[in-house]
Design a protein around this motif. Structure first.
Motif, mmCIF file in Angstrom:
data_model
loop_
_atom_site.group_PDB
_atom_site.id
_atom_site.type_symbol
_atom_site.label_atom_id
_atom_site.label_comp_id
_atom_site.label_asym_id
_atom_site.label_seq_id
_atom_site.Cartn_x
_atom_site.Cartn_y
_atom_site.Cartn_z
ATOM 1 N N ASP A 105 40.613 -34.578 74.596
ATOM 2 C CA ASP A 105 41.021 -34.790 73.203
ATOM 3 C C ASP A 105 39.998 -35.663 72.477
ATOM 4 O O ASP A 105 39.644 -35.385 71.323
ATOM 5 N N GLN A 106 39.512 -36.706 73.140
ATOM 6 C CA GLN A 106 38.530 -37.604 72.523
ATOM 7 C C GLN A 106 37.204 -36.891 72.287
ATOM 8 O O GLN A 106 36.562 -37.091 71.245
ATOM 9 N N ILE A 107 36.789 -36.059 73.238
ATOM 10 C CA ILE A 107 35.551 -35.284 73.074
ATOM 11 C C ILE A 107 35.681 -34.330 71.877
ATOM 12 O O ILE A 107 34.777 -34.225 71.043
ATOM 13 N N LEU B 274 37.696 -34.580 69.302
ATOM 14 C CA LEU B 274 37.730 -35.377 68.070
ATOM 15 C C LEU B 274 36.312 -35.755 67.644
ATOM 16 O O LEU B 274 35.932 -35.599 66.484
ATOM 17 N N LYS B 275 35.526 -36.203 68.596
ATOM 18 C CA LYS B 275 34.146 -36.600 68.288
ATOM 19 C C LYS B 275 33.340 -35.399 67.783
ATOM 20 O O LYS B 275 32.581 -35.507 66.821
ATOM 21 N N LYS B 276 33.531 -34.238 68.419
ATOM 22 C CA LYS B 276 32.783 -33.041 68.022
ATOM 23 C C LYS B 276 33.124 -32.606 66.593
ATOM 24 O O LYS B 276 32.242 -32.280 65.813
ATOM 25 N N GLN C 73 41.274 -40.518 60.977
ATOM 26 C CA GLN C 73 39.859 -40.538 60.580
ATOM 27 C C GLN C 73 39.627 -39.774 59.279
ATOM 28 O O GLN C 73 38.782 -40.158 58.473
ATOM 29 N N MET D 228 34.340 -34.461 64.192
ATOM 30 C CA MET D 228 33.894 -35.486 63.256
ATOM 31 C C MET D 228 32.380 -35.425 63.032
ATOM 32 O O MET D 228 31.897 -35.870 61.989
ATOM 33 N N ASN D 229 31.644 -34.870 63.969
ATOM 34 C CA ASN D 229 30.194 -34.756 63.841
ATOM 35 C C ASN D 229 29.739 -33.486 63.123
ATOM 36 O O ASN D 229 28.549 -33.287 62.920
ATOM 37 N N LEU E 210 42.554 -37.676 64.592
ATOM 38 C CA LEU E 210 41.797 -36.920 63.596
ATOM 39 C C LEU E 210 42.369 -37.162 62.201
ATOM 40 O O LEU E 210 41.624 -37.392 61.248
#
Length: 191
Positions: free
Chosen positions: A27-29, A31-33, A64, A35-36, A61
């Motif tokens: 889930d964190q990966i 979210l980071k993807k 953010q 957001m990038n 998400l």
């Protein structure tokens, strides 16, 4: 296997996965993807669902998106024969209630509806990497909505247990493919 059988299998698989630390890490990966993604900056209005425990967690998400100044709209299924849905304005002050599907939805009757969104983050149980087809929950709400609103970009956050190389379910003419699929390993844009 029928769609119903695959749905049941996926819900069981995803429910088991939800109890593991790997799910939180994925889930964190994801979210980071998302957001990038450069084009996320260009989107102002974003449609999303409040996730169930076995789905990719959307709470971080949403937070953010608010921090970025985006307008967030939560999906709400309408109680009608057409099985339609709308996206309802959602802020940290908004009151939510559980729908008949167990999903948190905006409960305020006068809340602003916006169905002309820049981006829709589409949920599902399974996603085919080759065709970008999704297996949803069986109501057809998203496919009907997306057919009426083709201008919105679509993206799906897909953990490792949702990935299928190809659709092993019957794809209907009314099924709408997702434009961008984000997995823990890749961001795949539909050709």
């Amino acid at each position: 296997m029928t769609k119903k059988e695959i749905r049941q299998q996926q819900i069981e698989k995803l429910s088991n996965f939800a109890e593991t630390p790997e799910k939180d890490a994925e889930d964190q990966i994801l979210l980071k993807k998302i957001m990038n993604l450069q084009w996320l900056n260009e989107c102002q209005t974003v449609g999303i669902t409040s996730s169930l425990t076995y789905e990719v967690d959307t709470s971080g998400l949403i937070a953010q998106l608010w921090d970025m100044g985006k307008d967030v709209y939560l999906a709400r299924a309408n109680d009608n024969a057409e099985r339609s849905q709308d996206f309802i304005y959602y802020s940290y002050m908004t009151k939510l209630t559980k729908s008949k599907f167990g999903v948190a939805e905006v409960s305020e009757p006068d809340a602003q509806i916006n169905n002309d969104l820049d981006l829709i983050i589409v949920p599902g149980l399974a996603f085919a990497l080759d065709s970008h087809q999704r297996l949803g929950f069986g109501g057809g709400y998203y496919d009907r909505f997306l057919a009426k609103h083709p201008q919105s970009k679509t993206v799906a956050l897909v953990n490792s247990k949702m990935i299928f190389e190809t659709a092993s379910w019957q794809v209907e003419p009314t099924d709408i493919a997702i434009q961008t699929i984000i997995t823990p390993n890749a961001v795949l844009a539909n050709k």
